[in-house]
Scaffold this active site. Structure first.
Site: not given
Ligand code: APR
Ligand code: ZN
Length: 242
Positions: A112, A180
């Site tokens: 990304h 995560g």
């Molecule tokens: N350790 C492990 N997991 C965690 C922690 C932690 N300390 N803190 C939060 N999480 C988990 C949450 O439970 C959640 O399921 O990480 C996940 C984060 O999810 P999102 O916020 O949706 O992030 P992500 O999956 O990276 O999003 C994907 O969406 O907005 C777009 O382009 C953006 O790259 C991003 C993509």
């Protein structure tokens, strides 16, 4: 349960916002559905950029300045250690921060994009620009042609980077580990399916059960900064005994 990983196991790791949460970078889908007080459509789409470039620019400049205040956490460090141990390892991250590389990861794809880098809207020139003069809320000019640069970030509706390379690695891997990531966002969500189809083992490490939990062979619930150092230690040490 896997207790050991042999050195020649082909491993693909996919990380999302959760791995950087313990470094103090907020995840996207917090309960309010906003990203740092902004609607995702306003700050993470080409339409948002066209409608209000100043808002979008300032938003990413703030994210860029934040990079200077955060540090990799033990989860990032453990993944770099796992990479050093394995013969064939690819880290695919959806994150735009630079914490994986600062922790020592090398074979890394930022699907990304990267906050560090800016890209010319005109000539496409890409440059890592993190000096003070490039971190203000003023627009920055391309050092190659003088046109305005934009964040080197993949917005919704734009194609992620290096998809072919990622897909090849996922199809060939023996072990796929998602860490995560909420599993909502295509195409990252599709890699789990592809890995399963290719016969790889699939693991998930996440604070909450992700959307696609039923498709993983194993799920470790908790913080990646706490779980990963222990898991990696176990995967590396057990296998040296064989
Ligand atoms: N350790 C492990 N997991 C965690 C922690 C932690 N300390 N803190 C939060 N999480 C988990 C949450 O439970 C959640 O399921 O990480 C996940 C984060 O999810 P999102 O916020 O949706 O992030 P992500 O999956 O990276 O999003 C994907 O969406 O907005 C777009 O382009 C953006 O790259 C991003 C993509
Ligand atoms: Zn240019």
């Amino acid at each position: 349960m896997i207790g050991m990983i042999a050195k020649n196991t082909r491993v693909v790791v996919l990380t999302g916002a959760g791995i950087s949460a313990e470094s103090g970078i907020r995840t996207f889908r917090a309960s309010d559905g906003l990203w740092e007080e902004h609607r995702i459509e306003d700050v993470a789409t080409p339409q948002g950029w066209r409608a209000n470039p100043q808002l979008v620019w300032s938003f990413y400049q703030q994210r860029r300045r934040q990079l200077l205040e955060v540090e990799p956490n033990p989860g990032h460090v453990a993944l770099a250690e796992l990479e050093r141990y394995l013969d064939d390892f690819l880290l695919v991250t959806q994150n735009v921060d630079d914490l994986h590389e600062r922790a020592g990861s090398n074979n890394l794809i930022h699907m990304h994009g990267e906050l560090e880098k800016l890209r010319c809207e005109d000539c496409g020139h890409i440059e890592a620009m993190m000096d003070e003069e490039y971190l203000t809320d003023e627009f920055v000019a391309c050092t190659n042609c003088g046109s305005r640069v934009r964040p080197h970030i993949v917005w919704f509706g734009e194609a992620p980077f290096q998809m072919r390379q990622i897909e090849n690695a996922v199809h060939q891997c023996d072990l796929f580990i998602a860490i995560g990531t909420s599993g909502h966002v295509y195409p990252a969500s599709k890699y789990l399916h592809d890995a399963n189809m290719s016969g790889a083992r699939t693991l998930c490490i996440n604070l909450e059960p992700p959307e696609n939990i039923q498709f993983f062979d194993e799920f470790f619930q908790g913080k990646s900064g706490e779980l990963l150092p222990e898991l990696v230690e176990q995967w590396i040490n057990d296998s040296t005994v064989e």
